[in-house]
Design an enzyme around this catalytic site. Structure first.
Site, PDB file in Angstrom:
ATOM      1  CB  CYS A 113     -34.366  62.393  84.705  1.00  0.00           C
ATOM      2  SG  CYS A 113     -33.958  63.477  86.065  1.00  0.00           S
ATOM      3  CG  HIS A 239     -33.537  64.074  81.186  1.00  0.00           C
ATOM      4  ND1 HIS A 239     -34.602  64.836  81.614  1.00  0.00           N
ATOM      5  CD2 HIS A 239     -32.591  64.147  82.162  1.00  0.00           C
ATOM      6  CE1 HIS A 239     -34.303  65.343  82.800  1.00  0.00           C
ATOM      7  NE2 HIS A 239     -33.103  64.948  83.149  1.00  0.00           N
ATOM      8  CG  ASN A 269     -33.293  68.044  84.893  1.00  0.00           C
ATOM      9  OD1 ASN A 269     -34.350  67.433  84.735  1.00  0.00           O
ATOM     10  ND2 ASN A 269     -32.173  67.455  85.260  1.00  0.00           N
TER      11      ASN A 269
HETATM   12  O1  UT7 Z   1     -31.360  64.728  85.464  1.00  0.00           O
HETATM   13  C1  UT7 Z   1     -30.047  64.465  85.862  1.00  0.00           C
HETATM   14  C2  UT7 Z   1     -29.660  65.575  86.749  1.00  0.00           C
HETATM   15  N1  UT7 Z   1     -28.346  66.027  86.741  1.00  0.00           N
HETATM   16  C3  UT7 Z   1     -27.612  66.485  85.704  1.00  0.00           C
HETATM   17  O2  UT7 Z   1     -27.948  66.391  84.571  1.00  0.00           O
HETATM   18  C4  UT7 Z   1     -26.310  67.158  86.046  1.00  0.00           C
HETATM   19  C5  UT7 Z   1     -25.202  66.853  85.085  1.00  0.00           C
HETATM   20  N2  UT7 Z   1     -24.084  67.744  85.370  1.00  0.00           N
HETATM   21  C6  UT7 Z   1     -24.042  69.013  84.936  1.00  0.00           C
HETATM   22  O3  UT7 Z   1     -24.949  69.470  84.261  1.00  0.00           O
HETATM   23  C7  UT7 Z   1     -22.818  69.834  85.257  1.00  0.00           C
HETATM   24  O4  UT7 Z   1     -21.842  69.029  85.873  1.00  0.00           O
HETATM   25  C8  UT7 Z   1     -23.131  71.053  86.160  1.00  0.00           C
HETATM   26  C9  UT7 Z   1     -23.924  72.075  85.363  1.00  0.00           C
HETATM   27  C10 UT7 Z   1     -23.917  70.610  87.385  1.00  0.00           C
HETATM   28  C11 UT7 Z   1     -21.842  71.720  86.620  1.00  0.00           C
HETATM   29  O5  UT7 Z   1     -21.069  72.110  85.509  1.00  0.00           O
HETATM   30  P1  UT7 Z   1     -19.494  71.810  85.494  1.00  0.00           P
HETATM   31  O6  UT7 Z   1     -18.961  72.411  84.272  1.00  0.00           O
HETATM   32  O7  UT7 Z   1     -19.349  70.316  85.673  1.00  0.00           O
HETATM   33  O8  UT7 Z   1     -19.002  72.628  86.743  1.00  0.00           O
HETATM   34  P2  UT7 Z   1     -18.279  72.052  88.033  1.00  0.00           P
HETATM   35  O9  UT7 Z   1     -19.212  71.292  88.884  1.00  0.00           O
HETATM   36  O10 UT7 Z   1     -17.025  71.413  87.591  1.00  0.00           O
HETATM   37  O11 UT7 Z   1     -17.938  73.403  88.791  1.00  0.00           O
HETATM   38  C12 UT7 Z   1     -17.018  74.359  88.260  1.00  0.00           C
HETATM   39  C13 UT7 Z   1     -16.971  75.536  89.220  1.00  0.00           C
HETATM   40  C14 UT7 Z   1     -16.794  75.123  90.678  1.00  0.00           C
HETATM   41  O12 UT7 Z   1     -15.958  76.064  91.288  1.00  0.00           O
HETATM   42  P3  UT7 Z   1     -14.403  75.706  91.606  1.00  0.00           P
HETATM   43  O13 UT7 Z   1     -14.479  74.486  92.480  1.00  0.00           O
HETATM   44  O14 UT7 Z   1     -13.807  75.422  90.252  1.00  0.00           O
HETATM   45  O15 UT7 Z   1     -13.916  76.939  92.251  1.00  0.00           O
HETATM   46  C15 UT7 Z   1     -18.188  75.244  91.248  1.00  0.00           C
HETATM   47  O16 UT7 Z   1     -18.183  75.550  92.629  1.00  0.00           O
HETATM   48  O17 UT7 Z   1     -18.198  76.247  89.149  1.00  0.00           O
HETATM   49  C16 UT7 Z   1     -18.718  76.427  90.471  1.00  0.00           C
HETATM   50  N3  UT7 Z   1     -20.173  76.446  90.416  1.00  0.00           N
HETATM   51  C17 UT7 Z   1     -20.880  77.575  90.162  1.00  0.00           C
HETATM   52  N4  UT7 Z   1     -20.491  78.836  89.926  1.00  0.00           N
HETATM   53  C18 UT7 Z   1     -21.461  79.736  89.691  1.00  0.00           C
HETATM   54  C19 UT7 Z   1     -21.041  75.414  90.571  1.00  0.00           C
HETATM   55  N5  UT7 Z   1     -22.313  75.850  90.429  1.00  0.00           N
HETATM   56  C20 UT7 Z   1     -22.232  77.181  90.183  1.00  0.00           C
HETATM   57  C21 UT7 Z   1     -23.190  78.174  89.933  1.00  0.00           C
HETATM   58  N6  UT7 Z   1     -22.761  79.417  89.689  1.00  0.00           N
HETATM   59  N7  UT7 Z   1     -24.513  77.920  89.908  1.00  0.00           N
END
Ligand code: UT7
Length: 312
Positions: A113, A239, A269
């Site tokens: 990215c 980005h 993204n």
């Molecule tokens: O170009 C670089 C590429 N990558 C990035 O920029 C990613 C950077 N990271 C992020 O943007 C965030 O960490 C995410 C958007 C990927 C995730 O957000 P978060 O607030 O960090 O959520 P999390 O991973 O802590 O997940 C919280 C909960 C989890 O459930 P439990 O374990 O608390 O029961 C996940 O399983 O949300 C769940 N979850 C979802 N729920 C509904 C994860 N993805 C989803 C989804 N829909 N799509």
């Protein structure tokens, strides 16, 4: 100081719009969850278009707006981690499709990215010693081809698209850059097509923490090099991975409302394409004008990051 100057930009997005609601029919998710965690409502996915088609669309638009002819281009670089082929490079295919001269320096560059900003610096360096003073730089991705559409942690985040810029060498002007790499195959990895395809895997929380750290420190370094404050800038274009990452960094730096541009709501993204698409939207709308001070910063799988402060 000598600096590359962006003469013009272009973009090309696939027509197919995929909403969060549509994805919620594939995986257990909701528009409310995705939008509140990322700022993304929809993205574009290719429906038959290849990476080279998007790259060509963006490049043609940028070239047309520059007023140059294909034969004026001396360097052509495509930043991508989702090329159609490992070889030939996207940039070589562009040489043929656009009718660039055979002695044009053409190659692809993979800095995930951060690719467009790595490309900006690479092109600037190459132009110093090139027969012709103009370059074409494209960021082009078909990320949908490496997404696991059963993994809700990743499939809601990305989109396809391309952005391009035509650059001119060595104009006097401001030009500060920052680069970094931290080898890590654990937090973000993509396998090529093969037995483990499709295969983008990511520890979202770890990438989130990394992004906050390197975006803030890159921006602080660039401001120190320029000797100005964040609110002396006209635009900050990061980005476009996640609105929360951008808002958090903007708050930490006490930036004025609206200084950090955001468009992930419509495109998700798009990796190496996200910064040139954003620049093109701003330029097309007349919101980027000659003389404005712009700071761009990117980060991604590698792990890798880069930033540049320059004059439009
Ligand atoms: O170009 C670089 C590429 N990558 C990035 O920029 C990613 C950077 N990271 C992020 O943007 C965030 O960490 C995410 C958007 C990927 C995730 O957000 P978060 O607030 O960090 O959520 P999390 O991973 O802590 O997940 C919280 C909960 C989890 O459930 P439990 O374990 O608390 O029961 C996940 O399983 O949300 C769940 N979850 C979802 N729920 C509904 C994860 N993805 C989803 C989804 N829909 N799509």
């Amino acid at each position: 100081m000598s600096a590359p100057r962006i003469l013009s930009t272009g973009r090309c997005l696939p027509e197919r719009v995929v909403t969060n609601e549509e994805l919620s029919r594939l995986v257990e998710t909701s528009d409310q969850w995705v939008f509140s965690r990322t700022g993304i409502h929809s993205r574009r996915f290719c429906a038959g278009e290849q990476n080279i088609d998007l790259a060509e669309g963006a490049a043609r638009q940028a070239l047309e707006r520059s007023g140059l002819r294909p034969a004026d281009i001396g360097v052509c670089v495509a930043a991508t981690f989702t090329p159609d082929w490992a070889a030939p490079a996207t940039a070589c295919l562009l040489q043929k499709r656009l009718g660039l001269r055979e002695d044009t320096i053409c190659f692809d560059l993979n800095a995930a990215c951060a690719g467009f900003l790595h490309g900006l610096n690479t092109v600037h360096a190459l132009l110093a010693d090139c027969r012709r003073p103009y370059a074409l730089l494209v960021g082009s991705e078909v990320i949908s081809r490496v997404l696991d559409m059963t993994d809700r942690n990743t499939c809601v985040l990305f989109g396809d698209g391309a952005g391009a810029a035509v650059l001119c060498r060595n104009e006097p002007g401001r030009w500060h850059t920052v680069f970094g790499a931290r080898g890590d195959a654990e937090v973000l990895q993509v396998y090529g097509p093969g037995p483990r395809f499709p295969a983008l895997r990511m520890d979202g929380r770890a990438v989130f923490r990394f992004a906050l750290e390197v975006l803030e420190s890159s921006i602080r370094q660039l401001l120190a090099a320029e000797g100005c404050g964040i609110n002396d800038l006209d635009w900050v274009v990061c980005h476009q991975a996640n609105a929360r990452i951008i808002d958090h960094v903007s708050d930490r730096l006490k930036a004025r409302e609206g200084l950090f541009y955001k468009n992930m709501e419509r495109f998700g993204n798009t990796s190496a394409a996200s910064i040139p698409i954003a620049l093109d939207e701003l330029a097309e709308a007349g919101r980027l004008r000659p003389g404005m001070r712009v700071l761009c910063a990117g980060f991604g799988g590698g792990l890798v990051w880069s930033g540049a402060l320059f004059q439009w």
